[in-house]
Design an enzyme around this catalytic site. Structure first.
Site, PDB file in Angstrom:
ATOM      1  N   LYS A  38       0.851  -1.200   0.000  1.00  0.00           N
ATOM      2  CA  LYS A  38       0.000   0.000   0.000  1.00  0.00           C
ATOM      3  C   LYS A  38       0.883   1.245   0.000  1.00  0.00           C
ATOM      4  O   LYS A  38       2.101   1.154   0.245  1.00  0.00           O
ATOM      5  CB  LYS A  38      -0.890  -0.036   1.246  1.00  0.00           C
ATOM      6  CG  LYS A  38      -0.120  -0.066   2.550  1.00  0.00           C
ATOM      7  CD  LYS A  38      -0.954  -0.608   3.695  1.00  0.00           C
ATOM      8  CE  LYS A  38      -0.184  -0.486   5.003  1.00  0.00           C
ATOM      9  NZ  LYS A  38      -0.811  -1.263   6.083  1.00  0.00           N
TER      10      LYS A  38
ATOM     11  N   TYR B  26      16.177  30.406   6.883  1.00  0.00           N
ATOM     12  CA  TYR B  26      15.036  31.103   7.499  1.00  0.00           C
ATOM     13  C   TYR B  26      15.250  31.228   9.002  1.00  0.00           C
ATOM     14  O   TYR B  26      15.676  30.283   9.670  1.00  0.00           O
ATOM     15  CB  TYR B  26      13.755  30.316   7.257  1.00  0.00           C
ATOM     16  CG  TYR B  26      13.202  30.460   5.859  1.00  0.00           C
ATOM     17  CD1 TYR B  26      12.812  31.707   5.367  1.00  0.00           C
ATOM     18  CD2 TYR B  26      13.049  29.341   5.049  1.00  0.00           C
ATOM     19  CE1 TYR B  26      12.289  31.841   4.087  1.00  0.00           C
ATOM     20  CE2 TYR B  26      12.517  29.457   3.770  1.00  0.00           C
ATOM     21  CZ  TYR B  26      12.137  30.709   3.294  1.00  0.00           C
ATOM     22  OH  TYR B  26      11.617  30.818   2.042  1.00  0.00           O
TER      23      TYR B  26
HETATM   24  C1  LIG Z   1      -0.018  -2.135   6.666  1.00  0.00           C
HETATM   25  C2  LIG Z   1      -0.531  -3.430   7.102  1.00  0.00           C
HETATM   26  C3  LIG Z   1       0.320  -4.522   7.248  1.00  0.00           C
HETATM   27  C4  LIG Z   1       1.836  -4.391   7.205  1.00  0.00           C
HETATM   28  O1  LIG Z   1       2.249  -3.840   8.442  1.00  0.00           O
HETATM   29  P1  LIG Z   1       3.802  -3.552   8.786  1.00  0.00           P
HETATM   30  O2  LIG Z   1       3.769  -3.074  10.178  1.00  0.00           O
HETATM   31  O3  LIG Z   1       4.231  -2.488   7.822  1.00  0.00           O
HETATM   32  O4  LIG Z   1       4.540  -4.809   8.594  1.00  0.00           O
HETATM   33  C5  LIG Z   1      -0.242  -5.754   7.498  1.00  0.00           C
HETATM   34  N1  LIG Z   1      -1.580  -5.896   7.641  1.00  0.00           N
HETATM   35  C6  LIG Z   1      -2.431  -4.849   7.543  1.00  0.00           C
HETATM   36  C7  LIG Z   1      -3.882  -5.074   7.728  1.00  0.00           C
HETATM   37  C8  LIG Z   1      -1.938  -3.580   7.283  1.00  0.00           C
HETATM   38  O5  LIG Z   1      -2.773  -2.537   7.218  1.00  0.00           O
END
Ligand SMILES: *Cc1c(COP(=O)(O)O)cnc(C)c1O
Length: 348
Positions: free
Chosen positions: A38, A248
């Site tokens: 994702k 800045y």
């Molecule tokens: C993002 C996610 C993962 C992966 O989690 P990590 O902590 O990045 O390993 C796994 N399962 C779900 C449902 C997620 O949303």
């Protein structure tokens, strides 16, 4: 456009990505090891991550949205793609033309898929205590899921990166659901969950962070390698006199005469202002500290009288996720997913 036509690069190691996945797959024991891709593969570029991991045997991929699924449709091959946010009614049109499966998160989503999904398999998320997405344990065990074909029944751990009593509680709750709800596979562990041991692996694990170089728990230290290194072009080198101020707010004052390198990297590139006076870069073995406030598209490196890059040369940012997280106060997840869309991604 050649690579050095872009003043910001993200150098990405295919070998490190593969080695990280292989370590997580081995730690997953008999369970299949998938990949959370994702947020564009946690900022690295989901298509290339999927291609790379598919080539070494990974077959289960997880995205958040249908737009993310559509981008991967052409590269997923014989792999499985699951959409973690499930199906809103507005998602149904996209879902029906996709080969991805929704991860159903509520009674409403289950009803929507049962009516319109034409018997296609889905995944289901059960909330075992995080109170984020998912059916409650009671809902899942009440018969509400009858009539849908479940490929993967899953839950998600809230505290797997800590030695929390909640891990065992969630494990027990998930075991009860898994025993009662028919599904082809069951899945609980993210990266940190894989480190908790084989009890947590079930049929399929879902690492994200550790694939990309994040150390989710101490057990992974020494086994997970850095995948991404931002490299920023030097736009200008300045000669400063002791007492000159920089940036800045004129917050930094040169302690001596020396050289300053202005680089093409700023908070619009995900290099947030929390790196001001805390970040750094490498050039010819020297550490060049980020001094003064990070600007939107620029930051300043103090070279003093030591090694100094020339205009147009690139410096490698300090981006070890543990150290950069400690320096900036940002989580390794935020560091990765904030990586600039403006950077050209170069896989090696
Ligand atoms: C993002 C996610 C993962 C992966 O989690 P990590 O902590 O990045 O390993 C796994 N399962 C779900 C449902 C997620 O949303």
């Amino acid at each position: 456009m050649t690579d050095d036509a872009v003043p910001l690069r993200l150098r990405l190691s295919r070998d490190a990505l593969i080695a990280n996945w292989r370590w997580l797959a081995a730690r997953s024991g008999a369970a299949a090891c998938g990949a959370a891709v994702k947020a564009d593969g946690y900022g690295l570029g989901a298509a290339e991550v999927v291609r790379t991991l598919h080539s070494v045997g990974c077959r289960d991929f997880f995205v958040a949205t249908w737009a993310e699924a559509a981008v991967l449709q052409g590269v997923i091959g014989d792999g499985n793609l699951s959409v973690l946010h499930g199906v809103r009614s507005a998602d149904m049109a996209a879902a029906m033309v996709s080969s991805a499966r929704p991860v159903l998160n509520s009674i409403d989503q289950v009803a929507r898929w049962r009516e319109a999904g034409s018997g296609r398999p889905c995944d289901v998320m059960v909330d075992t205590g995080m109170n984020r997405l998912g059916l409650t344990v009671e809902q899942a065990m009440s018969g509400a899921l009858s009539g849908v074909t479940i490929d993967t029944l899953m839950s998600h751990l809230a505290c797997a990166d800590e030695d929390s009593a909640m891990n065992a509680d969630q494990l027990a709750a998930f075991r009860a659901v898994a025993a009662a709800v028919p599904a082809r596979r069951v899945s609980l562990a993210n990266s940190a969950g894989i480190c908790l041991g084989s009890d947590y692996a079930f049929d399929l694990t879902r690492p994200g962070l550790a694939l990309y170089g994040g150390i989710p728990r101490a057990e992974a230290a020494g086994h997970i390698g850095q995948v991404a290194i931002p490299e920023a072009a030097v736009l200008q080198v300045r000669a400063l006199r002791a007492g000159d101020t920089v940036g800045y707010g004129a917050t930094w004052c040169a302690p001596s005469d020396g050289r300053l390198a202005i680089i093409n990297y700023g908070y619009a590139d995900g290099y947030l202002r929390s790196f001001s006076d805390r970040g750094g870069a490498r050039f010819e073995g020297a550490r060049l500290p980020v001094i003064g406030r990070v600007s939107m598209d620029l930051a300043a490196l103090w070279c003093g009288t030591g090694p100094t890059p020339l205009d147009g040369q690139y410096v490698a940012m300090d981006f070890d996720l543990g150290e950069a997280s400690g320096a900036s106060g940002l989580s390794p997840y935020e560091l990765l997913t904030g990586l600039s869309r403006r950077a050209v991604r170069i896989w090696h």
